[in-house]
Design an enzyme around this catalytic site. Structure first.
Site, PDB file in Angstrom:
ATOM      1  NE  ARG A  58      -2.671   0.482   3.486  1.00 37.27           N
ATOM      2  CZ  ARG A  58      -1.884   0.775   4.540  1.00 37.27           C
ATOM      3  NH1 ARG A  58      -1.216   1.902   4.574  1.00 37.27           N
ATOM      4  NH2 ARG A  58      -1.775  -0.072   5.551  1.00 37.27           N
ATOM      5  CE1 TYR A 111     -17.414  12.086 -15.529  1.00 39.51           C
ATOM      6  CE2 TYR A 111     -16.181  12.006 -13.475  1.00 39.51           C
ATOM      7  CZ  TYR A 111     -16.995  11.397 -14.414  1.00 39.51           C
ATOM      8  OH  TYR A 111     -17.374  10.102 -14.229  1.00 39.51           O
TER       9      TYR A 111
HETATM   10  N1  PLP Z   1     -11.926  14.027 -14.814  1.00 36.30           N
HETATM   11  C1  PLP Z   1     -12.476  13.947 -16.039  1.00 36.30           C
HETATM   12  C2  PLP Z   1     -12.319  15.101 -16.986  1.00 36.30           C
HETATM   13  C3  PLP Z   1     -13.192  12.800 -16.429  1.00 36.30           C
HETATM   14  O1  PLP Z   1     -13.730  12.751 -17.657  1.00 36.30           O
HETATM   15  C4  PLP Z   1     -13.325  11.732 -15.502  1.00 36.30           C
HETATM   16  C5  PLP Z   1     -14.064  10.518 -15.856  1.00 36.30           C
HETATM   17  O2  PLP Z   1     -14.745  10.455 -16.864  1.00 36.30           O
HETATM   18  C6  PLP Z   1     -12.744  11.857 -14.235  1.00 36.30           C
HETATM   19  C7  PLP Z   1     -12.039  13.010 -13.925  1.00 36.30           C
HETATM   20  C8  PLP Z   1     -12.868  10.752 -13.204  1.00 36.30           C
HETATM   21  O3  PLP Z   1     -12.012   9.702 -13.528  1.00 36.30           O
HETATM   22  P1  PLP Z   1     -12.320   8.150 -13.232  1.00 36.30           P
HETATM   23  O4  PLP Z   1     -13.530   7.775 -14.035  1.00 36.30           O
HETATM   24  O5  PLP Z   1     -11.059   7.460 -13.672  1.00 36.30           O
HETATM   25  O6  PLP Z   1     -12.567   8.019 -11.770  1.00 36.30           O
END
Ligand code: PLP
Length: 410
Positions: A58, A111
């Site tokens: 870890r 997002y």
């Molecule tokens: N940031 C962006 C711009 C994303 O498009 C995403 C997922 O689609 C994430 C963060 C989150 O990543 P993850 O799906 O690997 O947890």
């Protein structure tokens, strides 16, 4: 001799770093590709005396270390931290750097999963947030100055803006934000600038060099590049930030496993070659889409008509593989196109070598439906892969031809 041991003072080019950083051959056998280390624990010489610095998986793992070295070298950081997903990376980083009563100012088209994490999980622990249009620097300045209490945000009174969080290009509205100017705004207010660099990748944009403090990636996307691994990363160039984030990575343990780290490293080696192709394909697809009468708007920073085109030219080396398209025929047209292609696969995610089609308002961004972060219902998002561009255009052409007679605005 590894890249780090090289006597040359010149920093090698991006693709050389992508192939070699953290990838020294294995000294016992000479294996050119470092082996994947699955062991969860390490034999000690004596109590507390480690053989090569490794103790327990870890905390540290050689395969994860290789990836972290590679990520830091490509983003121009001094330290990188690899996690089990992009959201795990975000969660650990925010926990490391904020306390109850603190505030995050973030893009109003961030997002959806990032907004859900910040508002519905961390919000419960007293972290406030204000979504704001990051491409409007006056609005951002106001939100920061108000400690997040401006513009109807869910600020805890007296909270202080600790993080300013931007995606550029943003997902899925493809807005471009001036990273350098935003870094100045954030720093003047004593806040840190976080840039989610998932859409651009380190090949097209290096936020740390533009003044950002923290880079976030969903490595699931362009960095892994083959839609076969979920992961996330944080990269910084400040020792104190590295110490805080490294501690939470260790203490919480949302780390990437050895096989995930290996797959991500393998993908990352070809990032530059892939991004050139993704960008060239997307440029051609975006220009073709502009010629179609069914299309209301093409959101792609490589088009001179895009409001962020000049800025993107300044802070990116190419414009990337992501395009959003809005249709005159409204929701019905967008849904029909999303379900009518065969080279583009209807699926969540982006950034893989295969082209993907997404209907954000019901898929990636369904969690922000009904909020001010809601995505227009006439919009589809394309992740242009590395297939032959003629086949991508032909696939979209038959889908758009199929729109004849679709009711407008339904
Ligand atoms: N940031 C962006 C711009 C994303 O498009 C995403 C997922 O689609 C994430 C963060 C989150 O990543 P993850 O799906 O690997 O947890």
């Amino acid at each position: 001799m590894s890249l780090a041991e090289s006597s040359s003072s010149k920093i090698p080019g991006f693709n050389t770093r992508a192939v070699h950083a953290g990838q020294a051959f294995e000294p016992r056998t000479g294996a050119v590709v470092p082996p994947v280390h699955f062991s969860s624990t390490y034999a000690q010489e004596a109590i507390g005396v480690l053989r090569a610095g490794y103790e327990y998986g870890r905390g540290t793992n050689p395969t994860r270390d290789s990836l972290q070295e590679q990520l830091a070298a490509l983003e121009g950081g001094t330290a990188a931290f690899s996690f089990s997903s992009g959201l795990a990376a975000e969660d650990s980083m925010i926990r490391a750097l904020t306390r109850p009563g603190d505030h995050i100012v973030l893009g109003n088209d961030a997002y959806g999963g990032t907004y859900r994490l910040i508002s519905r999980v961390l919000g419960e622990w007293g972290i406030g947030n204000t979504p704001v249009d990051m491409s409007d620097l006056d609005a951002v300045a106001k939100a920061i100055a108000a400690g997040g209490a401006a513009d109807g945000g869910s600020a805890a009174d007296g909270g202080k803006t600790r993080l300013v969080w931007v995606e550029t290009p943003s997902n899925p509205m493809m807005k471009i934000t001036d990273i350098e100017a935003l870094a100045t705004l954030a720093h003047d207010a004593g806040a840190l600038l976080v840039v989610d660099n998932t859409f651009a990748s380190p090949y097209l944009q290096n936020p740390l060099a533009l003044g950002a403090d923290i880079v976030v990636h969903s490595t699931t996307k362009y960095i892994g590049g083959h839609s076969d691994v979920v992961g996330g990363a944080i990269i910084v160039n400040d020792a104190e930030l590295a110490e805080k984030i490294g501690f939470v990575q260790f203490a919480v343990g949302a780390v990437s496993g050895p096989m995930d780290a290996f797959l991500t490293t393998r993908g990352l080696k070809t990032l530059g070659v892939r991004m050139d192709r993704h960008s060239d394909n997307a440029q051609a697809v975006a220009e073709w889409l502009l010629t179609r009468p069914e299309v209301e708007a093409v959101l792609y920073p490589g088009l001179p008509s895009h409001p962020g085109h000049e800025l993107a030219k300044k802070q990116m080396t190419k414009f990337g593989g992501m395009i959003s398209v809005q249709f005159k025929g409204g929701e019905a047209a967008a849904r029909k196109v999303a379900e009518s292609t065969s080279v583009f696969t209807l699926a969540e995610s982006l950034g893989g070598i295969e082209s993907l089609m997404n209907y954000p308002s019901e898929m990636t961004h369904a969690s922000v439906k009904g909020t001010e972060l809601a995505v227009p219902v006439n919009l589809i998002r394309l992740s242009c892969g590395i297939e032959d561009v003629e086949d991508l255009i032909a696939d979209l052409e038959q889908a758009l031809d199929g729109l004849a007679g679709t009711e407008s605005g339904s």
